[in-house]
Write a protein that holds these residues in place. Sequence first.
Motif, PDB file in Angstrom:
ATOM      1  N   PHE A   4      17.015  -9.878   3.365  1.00 40.98           N
ATOM      2  CA  PHE A   4      15.793 -10.407   2.760  1.00 40.98           C
ATOM      3  C   PHE A   4      15.802 -11.929   2.726  1.00 40.98           C
ATOM      4  O   PHE A   4      14.788 -12.575   2.968  1.00 40.98           O
ATOM      5  CB  PHE A   4      15.615  -9.867   1.335  1.00 40.98           C
ATOM      6  N   ARG A   5      16.934 -12.538   2.411  1.00 41.42           N
ATOM      7  CA  ARG A   5      17.015 -14.006   2.309  1.00 41.42           C
ATOM      8  C   ARG A   5      16.805 -14.676   3.653  1.00 41.42           C
ATOM      9  O   ARG A   5      16.116 -15.671   3.764  1.00 41.42           O
ATOM     10  CB  ARG A   5      18.365 -14.410   1.706  1.00 41.42           C
ATOM     11  N   PHE A   6      17.414 -14.122   4.699  1.00 41.56           N
ATOM     12  CA  PHE A   6      17.349 -14.763   6.015  1.00 41.56           C
ATOM     13  C   PHE A   6      16.381 -14.070   6.968  1.00 41.56           C
ATOM     14  O   PHE A   6      16.271 -14.453   8.134  1.00 41.56           O
ATOM     15  CB  PHE A   6      18.751 -14.857   6.627  1.00 41.56           C
ATOM     16  N   LEU A   7      15.676 -13.044   6.465  1.00 43.26           N
ATOM     17  CA  LEU A   7      14.668 -12.299   7.242  1.00 43.26           C
ATOM     18  C   LEU A   7      15.207 -11.833   8.584  1.00 43.26           C
ATOM     19  O   LEU A   7      14.567 -11.972   9.618  1.00 43.26           O
ATOM     20  CB  LEU A   7      13.385 -13.127   7.423  1.00 43.26           C
ATOM     21  N   GLY A   8      16.395 -11.284   8.547  1.00 40.31           N
ATOM     22  CA  GLY A   8      16.993 -10.771   9.775  1.00 40.31           C
ATOM     23  C   GLY A   8      18.297 -10.068   9.492  1.00 40.31           C
ATOM     24  O   GLY A   8      18.727  -9.941   8.347  1.00 40.31           O
ATOM     25  N   GLY A   9      18.943  -9.632  10.545  1.00 36.25           N
ATOM     26  CA  GLY A   9      20.166  -8.869  10.441  1.00 36.25           C
ATOM     27  C   GLY A   9      21.407  -9.722  10.278  1.00 36.25           C
ATOM     28  O   GLY A   9      22.367  -9.541  11.018  1.00 36.25           O
ATOM     29  N   ILE A  20      15.269 -17.670  -2.355  1.00 37.68           N
ATOM     30  CA  ILE A  20      16.270 -17.533  -3.415  1.00 37.68           C
ATOM     31  C   ILE A  20      17.162 -16.341  -3.096  1.00 37.68           C
ATOM     32  O   ILE A  20      16.711 -15.354  -2.533  1.00 37.68           O
ATOM     33  CB  ILE A  20      15.580 -17.328  -4.783  1.00 37.68           C
ATOM     34  N   CYS A  21      18.426 -16.440  -3.491  1.00 36.07           N
ATOM     35  CA  CYS A  21      19.365 -15.336  -3.334  1.00 36.07           C
ATOM     36  C   CYS A  21      20.274 -15.307  -4.568  1.00 36.07           C
ATOM     37  O   CYS A  21      20.752 -16.356  -5.001  1.00 36.07           O
ATOM     38  CB  CYS A  21      20.185 -15.520  -2.057  1.00 36.07           C
ATOM     39  N   ILE A  22      20.483 -14.101  -5.113  1.00 39.11           N
ATOM     40  CA  ILE A  22      21.262 -13.928  -6.336  1.00 39.11           C
ATOM     41  C   ILE A  22      22.512 -13.102  -6.038  1.00 39.11           C
ATOM     42  O   ILE A  22      22.448 -12.117  -5.297  1.00 39.11           O
ATOM     43  CB  ILE A  22      20.427 -13.201  -7.417  1.00 39.11           C
ATOM     44  N   ARG A  23      23.596 -13.480  -6.628  1.00 40.38           N
ATOM     45  CA  ARG A  23      24.829 -12.701  -6.528  1.00 40.38           C
ATOM     46  C   ARG A  23      24.568 -11.291  -7.088  1.00 40.38           C
ATOM     47  O   ARG A  23      23.930 -11.145  -8.131  1.00 40.38           O
ATOM     48  CB  ARG A  23      25.905 -13.434  -7.321  1.00 40.38           C
ATOM     49  N   ARG A  43       8.486  -6.655   3.201  1.00 36.64           N
ATOM     50  CA  ARG A  43       7.759  -5.700   2.358  1.00 36.64           C
ATOM     51  C   ARG A  43       8.687  -4.802   1.546  1.00 36.64           C
ATOM     52  O   ARG A  43       8.319  -4.320   0.477  1.00 36.64           O
ATOM     53  CB  ARG A  43       6.842  -4.821   3.200  1.00 36.64           C
ATOM     54  N   GLU A  44       9.888  -4.565   2.059  1.00 33.62           N
ATOM     55  CA  GLU A  44      10.846  -3.707   1.355  1.00 33.62           C
ATOM     56  C   GLU A  44      11.462  -4.379   0.130  1.00 33.62           C
ATOM     57  O   GLU A  44      12.072  -3.706  -0.697  1.00 33.62           O
ATOM     58  CB  GLU A  44      11.963  -3.283   2.311  1.00 33.62           C
ATOM     59  N   ARG A 103      10.783  -5.120  -2.803  1.00 37.64           N
ATOM     60  CA  ARG A 103       9.818  -4.851  -3.873  1.00 37.64           C
ATOM     61  C   ARG A 103      10.136  -5.594  -5.165  1.00 37.64           C
ATOM     62  O   ARG A 103       9.233  -6.042  -5.864  1.00 37.64           O
ATOM     63  CB  ARG A 103       9.727  -3.352  -4.114  1.00 37.64           C
ATOM     64  N   ALA A 104      11.410  -5.727  -5.486  1.00 41.08           N
ATOM     65  CA  ALA A 104      11.784  -6.405  -6.737  1.00 41.08           C
ATOM     66  C   ALA A 104      11.345  -7.864  -6.721  1.00 41.08           C
ATOM     67  O   ALA A 104      10.780  -8.364  -7.702  1.00 41.08           O
ATOM     68  CB  ALA A 104      13.289  -6.303  -6.966  1.00 41.08           C
ATOM     69  N   ALA A 105      11.573  -8.553  -5.604  1.00 43.65           N
ATOM     70  CA  ALA A 105      11.168  -9.964  -5.506  1.00 43.65           C
ATOM     71  C   ALA A 105       9.651 -10.096  -5.532  1.00 43.65           C
ATOM     72  O   ALA A 105       9.107 -10.976  -6.211  1.00 43.65           O
ATOM     73  CB  ALA A 105      11.734 -10.592  -4.239  1.00 43.65           C
ATOM     74  N   ILE A 106       8.965  -9.228  -4.818  1.00 41.95           N
ATOM     75  CA  ILE A 106       7.496  -9.299  -4.763  1.00 41.95           C
ATOM     76  C   ILE A 106       6.909  -9.053  -6.148  1.00 41.95           C
ATOM     77  O   ILE A 106       5.983  -9.760  -6.575  1.00 41.95           O
ATOM     78  CB  ILE A 106       6.952  -8.310  -3.715  1.00 41.95           C
ATOM     79  N   GLU A 107       7.445  -8.086  -6.861  1.00 41.62           N
ATOM     80  CA  GLU A 107       6.957  -7.803  -8.215  1.00 41.62           C
ATOM     81  C   GLU A 107       7.228  -8.973  -9.152  1.00 41.62           C
ATOM     82  O   GLU A 107       6.362  -9.354  -9.953  1.00 41.62           O
ATOM     83  CB  GLU A 107       7.600  -6.524  -8.756  1.00 41.62           C
ATOM     84  N   LEU A 108       8.403  -9.576  -9.083  1.00 45.22           N
ATOM     85  CA  LEU A 108       8.721 -10.742  -9.900  1.00 45.22           C
ATOM     86  C   LEU A 108       7.733 -11.872  -9.596  1.00 45.22           C
ATOM     87  O   LEU A 108       7.191 -12.499 -10.509  1.00 45.22           O
ATOM     88  CB  LEU A 108      10.160 -11.200  -9.634  1.00 45.22           C
ATOM     89  N   GLU A 109       7.483 -12.109  -8.322  1.00 47.29           N
ATOM     90  CA  GLU A 109       6.560 -13.183  -7.939  1.00 47.29           C
ATOM     91  C   GLU A 109       5.138 -12.883  -8.425  1.00 47.29           C
ATOM     92  O   GLU A 109       4.440 -13.784  -8.910  1.00 47.29           O
ATOM     93  CB  GLU A 109       6.623 -13.401  -6.424  1.00 47.29           C
TER      94      GLU A 109
END
Length: 173
Positions: free
Chosen positions: A42-47, A98-101, A135-136, A138-144
Amino acid sequence: MTTNSAITTRTGFHFEVRRARPEDEPALAEFFTHVTPDDLRFRFLGGVKEVSHERLVAMTRSDDARIHNFLAFSTDGMLIAVGTLACDEARRHGEVAICIRADRKHMGVSWELLAYIARYAEGLGLHTIESIENRENRAAIELERDMGFTVTAYPDDPTLVLVQRQLGSGLPN
């Protein structure tokens, strides 16, 4: 504008945010070993399976005045979150990542770090901040959404959404 700030979340968790420095590279490398594979994606939008030395250097030694990298440390000195604000050439819009431990999630760190970066962006005179989300995520999108961001389809990629927020109207508590 100062970039060092002591923050307390709604859960009572305390941490400090400051700008990244070159000597933070080892701590940043170690931090990314405590991030879930999905959060790396999610942070780097890739594998991305491992954060490269080049990316770590970019996150700790940016010579570009439009790039602002922030690190969040718990009171015991552990790096618990990273955030980036990348401003456009005109310095009107900024993109946030943003990225969280993994073991520091659900403590309010994401909310407070995003709020901190939004206030920082406002202090720079930016009009909007945005983030490109899978889109997956969901937690970040909901927070935003809870923070007043609007969510729209991302052009030409149905797996992504664009979340945007106008600055200047204050953030929800």
